[in-house]
Design a protein around this motif. Structure first.
Motif, PDB file in Angstrom:
ATOM      1  N   GLY A   1      37.952  36.230  45.075  1.00  0.00           N
ATOM      2  CA  GLY A   1      38.288  35.285  44.031  1.00  0.00           C
ATOM      3  C   GLY A   1      38.090  35.768  42.618  1.00  0.00           C
ATOM      4  N   ARG A   2      37.733  37.029  42.435  1.00  0.00           N
ATOM      5  CA  ARG A   2      37.587  37.528  41.076  1.00  0.00           C
ATOM      6  C   ARG A   2      38.239  38.894  40.956  1.00  0.00           C
ATOM      7  NH1 ARG A   2      33.098  40.941  39.564  1.00  0.00           N
ATOM      8  NH2 ARG A   2      31.993  41.595  41.422  1.00  0.00           N
ATOM      9  N   SER A   3      38.607  39.231  39.746  1.00  0.00           N
ATOM     10  CA  SER A   3      39.260  40.516  39.493  1.00  0.00           C
ATOM     11  C   SER A   3      38.269  41.653  39.661  1.00  0.00           C
ATOM     12  CB  SER A   3      39.811  40.553  38.069  1.00  0.00           C
ATOM     13  OG  SER A   3      40.803  39.575  37.914  1.00  0.00           O
TER      14      SER A   3
ATOM     15  N   ARG B   1      27.199  39.044  43.231  1.00  0.00           N
ATOM     16  CA  ARG B   1      28.340  38.165  42.974  1.00  0.00           C
ATOM     17  C   ARG B   1      29.398  38.400  44.045  1.00  0.00           C
ATOM     18  NH1 ARG B   1      30.380  38.266  37.026  1.00  0.00           N
ATOM     19  NH2 ARG B   1      31.785  36.854  38.071  1.00  0.00           N
TER      20      ARG B   1
ATOM     21  N   THR C   1      32.924  39.041  45.786  1.00  0.00           N
ATOM     22  CA  THR C   1      34.106  39.791  45.375  1.00  0.00           C
ATOM     23  C   THR C   1      35.353  38.926  45.501  1.00  0.00           C
ATOM     24  OG1 THR C   1      33.075  41.802  46.165  1.00  0.00           O
ATOM     25  CG2 THR C   1      35.428  41.883  45.816  1.00  0.00           C
TER      26      THR C   1
END
Length: 144
Positions: free
Chosen positions: A12-14, A8, A10
């Motif tokens: 754009g996401r927490s 996945r 990294t």
């Protein structure tokens, strides 16, 4: 059909931050919190002026101050080589390497001029700034 799971992204996401619990509960540890017996604290005295001639640095008052273990200027570390470039391909730039502490000229605001070593972390910067140089004095004889 056998597919491997694509990693996945990294961006754009927490992300899980491992340091937050200790910081948010007041249990964070910082370099400034570390102490050793007989340790000295160093303060770098930096030039407030750029493009100036450095004739001398008067460190007599700083050396005599209580709690000061040593004061170094370029004369005290003359045998140390200038700061090297990280890029080994910069051989043509070797003549332009910067000395660790300013010697004859001050190239930029913030250039290191001297360092004060003291037994108390509060003593070193106070001693270094006890006689702030004026522009005229800085051009001829900065004092600490």
């Amino acid at each position: 059909m056998n597919r491997e799971a694509a990693p996945r992204p990294t961006l754009g996401r927490s992300l899980l931050r491992l340091e937050d619990p200790s910081l948010l509960t007041g249990r964070g540890e910082f370099v400034g919190d570390i102490g050793f017996p007989h340790q000295l604290h160093m303060h770098v005295v930096r030039s407030p002026y750029a493009h100036a001639v450095l004739l001398r640095v008067d460190v007599a008052a700083a050396r005599a101050a209580q709690g000061v273990a040593a004061v170094w200027t370029a004369a005290d570390i003359a045998d140390l080589p200038p700061i090297d470039f990280r890029d080994p391909a910069a051989e043509a730039l070797r003549p332009y390497r910067q000395p660790i502490l300013a010697r004859d000229c001050l190239r930029y605001v913030g250039e290191p001029v001297a360092v004060v070593f003291a037994t108390d972390p509060c003593c070193a910067p106070v001693t270094a700034m006890s006689r702030p140089p004026s522009p005229r004095r800085m051009l001829s004889s900065p004092s600490i």
